[in-house]
Design an enzyme around this catalytic site. Structure first.
Site, PDB file in Angstrom:
ATOM      1  N   PHE A 116      59.334  38.996  32.593  1.00  0.00           N
ATOM      2  CA  PHE A 116      58.257  38.705  31.629  1.00  0.00           C
ATOM      3  C   PHE A 116      56.869  39.002  32.183  1.00  0.00           C
ATOM      4  CE2 PHE A 116      57.819  34.773  34.062  1.00  0.00           C
ATOM      5  CZ  PHE A 116      56.452  34.549  34.005  1.00  0.00           C
ATOM      6  N   LYS A 162      66.196  46.832  28.279  1.00  0.00           N
ATOM      7  CA  LYS A 162      66.145  45.463  27.754  1.00  0.00           C
ATOM      8  C   LYS A 162      64.886  44.802  28.313  1.00  0.00           C
ATOM      9  CE  LYS A 162      67.383  41.403  29.060  1.00  0.00           C
ATOM     10  NZ  LYS A 162      66.312  40.615  28.443  1.00  0.00           N
ATOM     11  N   GLU A 182      62.956  38.952  26.936  1.00  0.00           N
ATOM     12  CA  GLU A 182      62.992  38.358  25.594  1.00  0.00           C
ATOM     13  C   GLU A 182      61.747  37.509  25.346  1.00  0.00           C
ATOM     14  OE1 GLU A 182      64.810  37.743  28.207  1.00  0.00           O
ATOM     15  OE2 GLU A 182      65.804  35.780  28.186  1.00  0.00           O
ATOM     16  N   ARG A 183      60.940  37.292  26.423  1.00  0.00           N
ATOM     17  CA  ARG A 183      59.753  36.457  26.253  1.00  0.00           C
ATOM     18  C   ARG A 183      58.521  37.264  25.858  1.00  0.00           C
ATOM     19  NH1 ARG A 183      60.154  32.322  31.264  1.00  0.00           N
ATOM     20  NH2 ARG A 183      61.445  33.806  32.381  1.00  0.00           N
ATOM     21  N   SER A 240      64.055  37.377  38.780  1.00  0.00           N
ATOM     22  CA  SER A 240      64.297  36.286  39.731  1.00  0.00           C
ATOM     23  C   SER A 240      65.532  36.557  40.592  1.00  0.00           C
ATOM     24  CB  SER A 240      64.509  34.993  38.945  1.00  0.00           C
ATOM     25  OG  SER A 240      65.698  35.114  38.185  1.00  0.00           O
ATOM     26  N   CYS A 262      54.663  38.870  41.247  1.00  0.00           N
ATOM     27  CA  CYS A 262      55.594  38.794  42.382  1.00  0.00           C
ATOM     28  C   CYS A 262      54.859  39.032  43.679  1.00  0.00           C
ATOM     29  CB  CYS A 262      56.711  39.799  42.229  1.00  0.00           C
ATOM     30  SG  CYS A 262      56.093  41.469  42.299  1.00  0.00           S
ATOM     31  N   GLU A 285      59.944  29.423  45.269  1.00  0.00           N
ATOM     32  CA  GLU A 285      58.904  30.250  44.640  1.00  0.00           C
ATOM     33  C   GLU A 285      58.297  29.429  43.502  1.00  0.00           C
ATOM     34  OE1 GLU A 285      60.280  33.722  42.412  1.00  0.00           O
ATOM     35  OE2 GLU A 285      58.389  34.753  42.825  1.00  0.00           O
TER      36      GLU A 285
HETATM   37  P1  NAD Z   1      64.225  36.314  35.148  1.00  0.00           P
HETATM   38  O1  NAD Z   1      65.172  36.633  36.243  1.00  0.00           O
HETATM   39  O2  NAD Z   1      64.305  34.984  34.520  1.00  0.00           O
HETATM   40  O3  NAD Z   1      64.378  37.390  33.975  1.00  0.00           O
HETATM   41  C1  NAD Z   1      64.415  38.775  34.256  1.00  0.00           C
HETATM   42  C2  NAD Z   1      65.407  39.439  33.313  1.00  0.00           C
HETATM   43  O4  NAD Z   1      66.720  38.949  33.597  1.00  0.00           O
HETATM   44  C3  NAD Z   1      65.116  39.153  31.857  1.00  0.00           C
HETATM   45  O5  NAD Z   1      65.260  40.336  31.121  1.00  0.00           O
HETATM   46  C4  NAD Z   1      66.161  38.101  31.493  1.00  0.00           C
HETATM   47  O6  NAD Z   1      66.585  38.223  30.149  1.00  0.00           O
HETATM   48  C5  NAD Z   1      67.292  38.378  32.430  1.00  0.00           C
HETATM   49  N1  NAD Z   1      68.002  37.151  32.836  1.00  0.00           N
HETATM   50  C6  NAD Z   1      67.438  35.949  33.110  1.00  0.00           C
HETATM   51  N2  NAD Z   1      68.389  35.063  33.468  1.00  0.00           N
HETATM   52  C7  NAD Z   1      69.564  35.711  33.416  1.00  0.00           C
HETATM   53  C8  NAD Z   1      70.911  35.328  33.680  1.00  0.00           C
HETATM   54  N3  NAD Z   1      71.220  34.091  34.072  1.00  0.00           N
HETATM   55  N4  NAD Z   1      71.880  36.241  33.524  1.00  0.00           N
HETATM   56  C9  NAD Z   1      71.568  37.499  33.152  1.00  0.00           C
HETATM   57  N5  NAD Z   1      70.323  37.905  32.874  1.00  0.00           N
HETATM   58  C10 NAD Z   1      69.329  37.036  33.021  1.00  0.00           C
HETATM   59  O7  NAD Z   1      62.749  36.592  35.727  1.00  0.00           O
HETATM   60  P2  NAD Z   1      61.366  36.322  35.000  1.00  0.00           P
HETATM   61  O8  NAD Z   1      61.125  34.853  34.957  1.00  0.00           O
HETATM   62  O9  NAD Z   1      61.281  37.102  33.758  1.00  0.00           O
HETATM   63  O10 NAD Z   1      60.370  36.990  36.050  1.00  0.00           O
HETATM   64  C11 NAD Z   1      59.824  36.289  37.147  1.00  0.00           C
HETATM   65  C12 NAD Z   1      60.563  36.607  38.424  1.00  0.00           C
HETATM   66  O11 NAD Z   1      60.543  38.015  38.646  1.00  0.00           O
HETATM   67  C13 NAD Z   1      59.919  35.996  39.663  1.00  0.00           C
HETATM   68  O12 NAD Z   1      60.917  35.518  40.509  1.00  0.00           O
HETATM   69  C14 NAD Z   1      59.177  37.167  40.293  1.00  0.00           C
HETATM   70  O13 NAD Z   1      58.952  37.059  41.684  1.00  0.00           O
HETATM   71  C15 NAD Z   1      60.110  38.282  39.983  1.00  0.00           C
HETATM   72  N6  NAD Z   1      59.444  39.575  40.022  1.00  0.00           N
HETATM   73  C16 NAD Z   1      59.685  40.375  41.082  1.00  0.00           C
HETATM   74  C17 NAD Z   1      59.042  41.595  41.180  1.00  0.00           C
HETATM   75  C18 NAD Z   1      59.278  42.473  42.358  1.00  0.00           C
HETATM   76  O14 NAD Z   1      58.972  43.660  42.285  1.00  0.00           O
HETATM   77  N7  NAD Z   1      59.830  41.948  43.448  1.00  0.00           N
HETATM   78  C19 NAD Z   1      58.154  42.000  40.175  1.00  0.00           C
HETATM   79  C20 NAD Z   1      57.955  41.155  39.082  1.00  0.00           C
HETATM   80  C21 NAD Z   1      58.610  39.939  39.016  1.00  0.00           C
END
Ligand code: NAD
Length: 520
Positions: A171, A195, A198-199, A248, A303, A403
């Protein structure tokens, strides 16, 4: 119709305030270059984080819609692969021009759905746009190698596209992260199913609209929506050859192992805990401004946010001055002029962040600046956490081990640079780090000894531009960081090599007997 999610965003009209939307429009899928209304039975409500007013409903795309996206991408692949590189490059040039033209509109969608300020949202778009601009140079990046390996015999290597590939996005960067995939994946000849989070899928929907306008044929870029069921579909669909994931650790570690077990290439960038080491000999004013900006910008939801300070020696006494700079930052609705940081993404995120601040208090740390309970007068219903500084933190505390992903800076004290390096290296994350010093020798030692993938020397957020690659390490990447995003490794991720060895001998072999041994 360009039915993107962001409150009926069109090129002529897009939201510029957090006013409630009288008739929110449902988010559509994007299949075969068309916005297609979903037949979903499950919908995910999307709220403006500054007000919690409904912006749109995002479908949990149906099984048929998920399959239709891959059908479309699969059907488009042979012709797209065979389209000349120069023709694909020409489309990329148009795409870049269109993104620039629609920059404000993309940023408005991000501010409305994600919450970040207009200026910061423009930066989100720009960082993605730069990946697309770099992809315009594909004609010189794709060249293979050739060597005459023996008389009359040569070996050539080519880079070929993989086929259908997929991207699963987080997101926090609704434009930049889809643009880590769209330009490189497609310019080398793959077709793509995305994909978005969704947020906040609105920016990605606009990027799809612009892709169609730029001349991408139907099926080259498709968008599906949803949460875990959509991800599971992508993981298990055999026609998808590679997955790009950013998000994440919880989701990413699962996606990496299940995707890899299914024989797919997976690149996965995960969570972070980025430390800054501050030395007494640094340019103090620069360092304090840089730290306050990098800790609280985007409400800490980057991140590469600088969320952890390691104050060396006397610099521990500077923390109150960082608090003064943090207090000067204006928390407000992202559309408001002069806003420095917006809300966090959801009420759940707000609660989680406040819980981590409370845990620090309970574990004996000092809450030097407390952002809990703060809210801008005009937006009482948003998800607000003001800049927060927690001092005297110890490595065992929950606010250090987890985090936080909010506008919270945790500060630890050490006496020497060696202790700082040891502390940072003991942390399981390794996304980014920074050092503030005037000593080249100390910076050089830090650069060599530190176990983080992206090192800033007097630079708080050292995210590499697209001619380099995003190089997190340790727990911040899955699979040991073998498949990093953009730059040369990004190109490698989205292509496979083929080597061709040929023999064109003019004279006759001379013998009638076939040789059965390996040539020696
Ligand atoms: P998230 O993991 O909750 O969601 C990311 C994607 O995964 C979304 O499209 C979501 O629909 C999907 N998802 C979430 N939970 C899932 C599950 N249990 N099973 C399958 N799919 C699932 O992450 P977020 O909250 O959208 O983003 C924040 C996180 O992303 C933080 O931890 C941040 O550090 C990380 N991030 C990392 C980088 C990097 O380059 N290292 C860059 C941006 C964000």
């Amino acid at each position: 119709k360009p039915a993107t999610t962001s409150a009926a965003s069109t090129p002529e009209s897009f939201p510029t305030s957090h006013e409630p939307i009288s008739a929110p429009i449902d988010t559509t899928n994007f299949l075969d270059n068309k916005f297609v209304e979903s037949k979903a039975t499950k919908w995910i409500d999307l709220y403006d984080p500054a007000t919690n007013n409904l912006v749109t409903r995002v479908p949990q795309s149906t099984d048929e819609e998920l399959k239709a996206a891959v059908d479309s991408a699969q059907k488009a692949f042979p012709a797209w692969r065979d389209t000349s590189l120069l023709a694909r490059q020409a489309i990329m040039f148009k795409y870049v021009a269109l993104i620039r033209e629609h920059w404000d509109r993309l940023a408005a969608s991000i501010t409305l759905e994600q919450g970040k300020t207009t200026a910061d949202a423009k930066g989100d778009v720009l960082r993605g746009l730069q990946v697309a601009e770099t992809a315009c140079g594909i004609t010189t990046q794709m060249t293979g190698e050739v060597l005459e390996v023996a008389k009359d015999m040569e070996t050539r290597s080519y880079r070929e596209p993989l086929g259908v590939v997929a991207a699963i996005c987080p997101f926090n960067f609704p434009a930049m992260i889809p643009l880590w995939s769209i330009p490189i994946a497609t310019v080398v000849g793959n077709t793509l199913v995305i994909k978005p989070s969704e947020r906040d899928p609105g920016a990605c929907m606009i990027l799809a609209e612009l892709a169609e306008k730029a001349g991408f044929p139907p099926g080259v870029v498709n968008i599906i929506h949803g949460s875990a069921p959509t991800v599971d579909f992508i993981l298990d669909e055999p026609r998808i050859k590679a997955i790009s994931f950013v998000g994440s650790n919880k989701a990413g570690e699962y996606i990496f192992s299940r995707g890899s077990a299914n024989g797919k290439r997976v690149q996965a960038n995960l969570g972070a805990k980025n430390h800054a080491a501050v030395l007494p000999d640094c340019n103090k004013n620069h360092a304090l401004n840089a730290i306050a900006g990098a800790a609280f910008g985007a409400a800490g939801q980057r991140c590469m946010a600088l969320s952890t300070l390691v104050m060396i020696g006397e610099t521990k006494d500077w923390v109150p001055e960082i608090a003064e700079r943090a207090k000067a930052l204006k928390m407000d609705g992202g559309f408001e002029p002069g806003a420095d940081l917006g809300p966090v993404i959801s009420p759940e995120a707000q609660k989680r962040i406040e819980g981590l601040i409370a845990s620090a208090e309970a574990e004996g740390a000092t809450i030097l600046l407390d952002g809990r309970g703060q809210k801008p007068e005009k937006y009482p219903n948003g998800n607000w956490v003001g800049p927060t500084i927690i001092a005297n933190v110890k490595p065992h505390m929950k606010c250090y081990t987890e985090e936080i992903f909010g506008p919270v800076l945790v500060c630890l004290n050490v006496e020497t640079i060696d202790e700082a390096i040891e502390l940072i290296n003991a942390n399981e994350y390794g996304n980014g780090t920074a050092i503030f010093t005037r000593s080249g020798a100390t910076a050089g030692k830090f650069q060599r000894e530190i176990e983080a993938g992206q090192v800033g020397i007097n630079v708080p957020i050292p995210v590499p531009l697209p001619m380099f690659s995003f190089t997190g390490n340790k727990k911040s990447v899955a699979g040991g960081g073998a498949n990093t995003f953009y730059g040369k490794p990004g190109l490698q991720f989205y292509t496979q090599q083929k080597t061709v060895t040929s023999l064109w001998r003019s004279e006759d072999a001379g013998s009638q007997k076939a040789s059965v041994n390996m040539p020696t």
